[in-house]
Design an enzyme around this catalytic site. Sequence first.
Site, PDB file in Angstrom:
ATOM      1  N   ASP A 177      68.523-125.803 -43.306  1.00  0.00           N
ATOM      2  CA  ASP A 177      69.621-124.837 -43.156  1.00  0.00           C
ATOM      3  C   ASP A 177      70.993-125.518 -43.145  1.00  0.00           C
ATOM      4  O   ASP A 177      71.274-126.324 -42.272  1.00  0.00           O
ATOM      5  CB  ASP A 177      69.392-124.104 -41.828  1.00  0.00           C
ATOM      6  CG  ASP A 177      70.493-123.135 -41.439  1.00  0.00           C
ATOM      7  OD1 ASP A 177      71.324-122.796 -42.298  1.00  0.00           O
ATOM      8  OD2 ASP A 177      70.492-122.698 -40.269  1.00  0.00           O
TER       9      ASP A 177
ATOM     10  N   HIS B 243      73.195-121.051 -35.710  1.00  0.00           N
ATOM     11  CA  HIS B 243      72.871-122.127 -36.651  1.00  0.00           C
ATOM     12  C   HIS B 243      73.295-123.478 -36.086  1.00  0.00           C
ATOM     13  O   HIS B 243      74.388-123.606 -35.522  1.00  0.00           O
ATOM     14  CB  HIS B 243      73.590-121.905 -37.990  1.00  0.00           C
ATOM     15  CG  HIS B 243      73.182-120.643 -38.677  1.00  0.00           C
ATOM     16  ND1 HIS B 243      72.133-120.585 -39.565  1.00  0.00           N
ATOM     17  CD2 HIS B 243      73.665-119.385 -38.587  1.00  0.00           C
ATOM     18  CE1 HIS B 243      71.996-119.343 -40.009  1.00  0.00           C
ATOM     19  NE2 HIS B 243      72.923-118.596 -39.435  1.00  0.00           N
TER      20      HIS B 243
END
Lengths: 555, 555
Positions: free
Chosen positions: B187, B361
């Site tokens: 990611d 994130h």
Amino acid sequence: MIQVIPLGGVGEIGKNMWCVRSPEGIIVLDCGFAFPTEEMYGVDLVLPDYKYLVENADLVRGVFISHGHEDHIGGLPYFLKRVPVPVYATPLTIGLIQGKLQEHNVKVPLHCMNARDRVTVGDMDIEFIQVCHSIADAVAIAVHTPTGTVLYTGDFKFDPTPIDNRPTDYFKLTELGEKGLLLLMSDSTNVTKKGFTPSEAAVAPALDAAFAQAPGRLIITTFASNIHRVQQILNAAARHGRKVALMGRSMLKVTQIAHDLGYLKYDDDLILDVDKVEQMPPEQVVMLATGSQGEPMAALSRLATMEYKGVSVTAGDTVLISAIPIPGNERSVGRIINSLVDKGANVLYESVQQGTHVSGHGSEEELKAMIAMTRPKFFIPMHGESRHLAKHAALARSMGVPEDNIAVCQNGDVVELDGETIKIVDRVPGGPVLVDGNVLWDVGQTLLKDRQRLARDGVATTVVTVDGNLDVLQGPDIVTRGFIDSADSQLILDEGKRRVVEVIDAAKARGTKDPEKLKGQIVETLSRYFGERTRRRPVQLVVIHQIKAEVETPG
Amino acid sequence: MIQVIPLGGVGEIGKNMWCVRSPEGIIVLDCGFAFPTEEMYGVDLVLPDYKYLVENADLVRGVFISHGHEDHIGGLPYFLKRVPVPVYATPLTIGLIQGKLQEHNVKVPLHCMNARDRVTVGDMDIEFIQVCHSIADAVAIAVHTPTGTVLYTGDFKFDPTPIDNRPTDYFKLTELGEKGLLLLMSDSTNVTKKGFTPSEAAVAPALDAAFAQAPGRLIITTFASNIHRVQQILNAAARHGRKVALMGRSMLKVTQIAHDLGYLKYDDDLILDVDKVEQMPPEQVVMLATGSQGEPMAALSRLATMEYKGVSVTAGDTVLISAIPIPGNERSVGRIINSLVDKGANVLYESVQQGTHVSGHGSEEELKAMIAMTRPKFFIPMHGESRHLAKHAALARSMGVPEDNIAVCQNGDVVELDGETIKIVDRVPGGPVLVDGNVLWDVGQTLLKDRQRLARDGVATTVVTVDGNLDVLQGPDIVTRGFIDSADSQLILDEGKRRVVEVIDAAKARGTKDPEKLKGQIVETLSRYFGERTRRRPVQLVVIHQIKAEVETPG
């Protein structure tokens, strides 16, 4: 008794324009435009509504400009065409206005005033007070009226180490406080930012690092009007032995004006012609380009996507974005960064390299300091959306300005001050005027609504020719654009035509012969049918040609 | 030998969809959609192009889902209609998918897997590994293939103090590293953020402060799917003696599912019916509303502009925005904040009250830790625009992954791994598929271009009826929408009609009788004329009706 009227710049950031009306006349403070937001299709710029001033044109004595940014000067050519009055501004600001007025072929007297200069207009006395901002030669404007003094800060920050060694004029500000200030109107742009805005000089380390570390060519983008930033970039280029190529129309224009007037200092041989860039060793080049907001036609965008005057970005180039996106421009700036990265460039921007930009607007502590220095009796927060104005009003209250002495207003509010009270007593037109820049037409709400519906659902045109009995001679035809393009489009349109014929037949049976009524029935029928079938309701244009006379047969 | 194919999620943030193809079959990882950008007129959602999978449908063994966000599950109903295969996911994710598939009347086997569960599909062995994210029950997916193990992180952060006490499974990640990981796909969303992303628990102080300080009602907006945030808000409500009214369709739906499955823990009497809100003492109420991105139809927007089920915002209300705008939503969120302020609310959002939100994130240090723990031989940065992928690739290089072992790819790239090398060997369709959600039609480029032009310049329809000799029987009529509405519109259109007649007369003189050719000449003439006169070139529709036969005279 005086009146203060915002025509633009409250409830929004952009298109600043204020009026101060005394018994003897009106002066205007700033005259900006705003850029359209994304839903304003086909609109090129947004102006303040200055109908009030057009209607009172004989009272308007002049426009006083705080600094040369578009949201403070951009509306001038349009306004001055309607109300041709003298303009007063500092030398650099005059320089920027001059070109603009020439382009529009507008001629009015331009009066150059330096900071601390005063000019008398009717019963008002206007004084310029030096402030720091992200453009050189910015001033606050003090208006001395028979009722008291009004201070309009313009855009400002308190920069203790300004690049041009021209700090905010603390003495003049505090002098106003000492003598008693009636009204302060102050910049709210950064009221939600805590602390102090860093000095323009704080950008130097990030600039130096970029110059030192770029292995090849360096491309820097910033606002062309940020003379201080441009000066720092030119200085760094000289220190690091690089030549500077200026790219983009406004970069060339603004640096030229600022250089001619002495606001920008550099040796002529520091500047490199764009067409020499490709012949220079990469590590001796810096390109200074417009386009920091991702504008698609600006130099940076053209460098990133194709080429600008024979130059394009390649692997090994370093791009420094010495600016942050204005809210609403995040995506277009992001797109340019991605294009540059795709071409192999190393891109330095605020979120990967801190310190590449500082704001030109004072933060909370500076806004408090402005109130503390000027000690106003009355207060109007300006240059801000609702949330900024509310926050700034709360700041003023927290510093002892009584609630009743604060006016949070909307564009068009007529704010009256008699020395003892502040009151909104009337309203004049204050809405945005949307301008199609090509033809200088106002874009009306109907046009805008049609464009919004065309954008979403497209258009369907139905044409049928009938005779006097409503017998169909030709058609109906249904032609669409932007509406449907599925595999069964043709089936849908064929069924639509069938329904149009039904409507005509029914009308005929009922003996209706009014084509306008028939048009309405066709629109209604198709609208229902298209809605059911496609969930879209295109803009509909229906034309019925009715041939009544006998037609000559083809010869 | 295996192939890894991104169909969505590289070169962009959104619509994640990956394939892993082994000799015996294909598995799909995630199947999301993206929201349209502002220039995609009339588009409701954007899907990955999964033509490759439709064409290889017999090889597709199943879809494995990392977590229940729309950019990971939103495409499922559309994809499964074309390729009906089993779906594997954790319990909460299955719960969210179930409702979605029911709405679309799609039936496929749904297999519930918990973290650390493994399932064998052909020659691949798929394992779920618990990670922290801004939704509960998120996993990374390890695919054990004959060529080696591929780890797909999904979205993740390393949260040392997760709200649900279910930390990232460091053992399993390091075990992959210990045993030898072939490929890491990780990611990149927050790769440009320095340091570590704060724990979800870091929001507690800001939440507590808002509860403690709100003098009246408290309205909080966050993503409905952020179960951890919702849990913290419910906990704070219980501590501060407030009842919680849930507002907005997805807030009701997600909390219901999460509560039923045990992911959200609260006493039923903590929840207040929306229609009881107005009867409660203000200081005992908290409203938890959808709309943190400024969505015009969501609960917060309706509270701010009119009312939501009888409740509207008033002076004394405190609104906490426990989210930050996704890039592109800044203006719509700003508008809601201004509306709320206009109604007298005190609005707390990130720039005025720090700590109201944390990201889901991982930042740079967490991304480095992921590489350090899993020690992959090959690396593909994913979930990012070009700039994020390039930065993430540079991070991996700086940690010793050889340049040749890193693939920065585009949607549709076929990436082949034989154990020794990583190569892009082919391309399959990877472009965005724009969907008109009402009818599930693809929106083609022509349609989109027409809508863009209609939005900017409007439409002009010209209709004329002629006889076989090209003698004009009726018209020409020019009907426009979204094109012009200036004072001289009528003059411009009249002159346009005159020019159409000229074109027809000239054609007649030349003996041209082909109506198609005539149409083209009319479009060209008007386009030139409108362009000169208005600088706009509207979309033009021209219909010529030619009546050849003798017409009966009206009876």
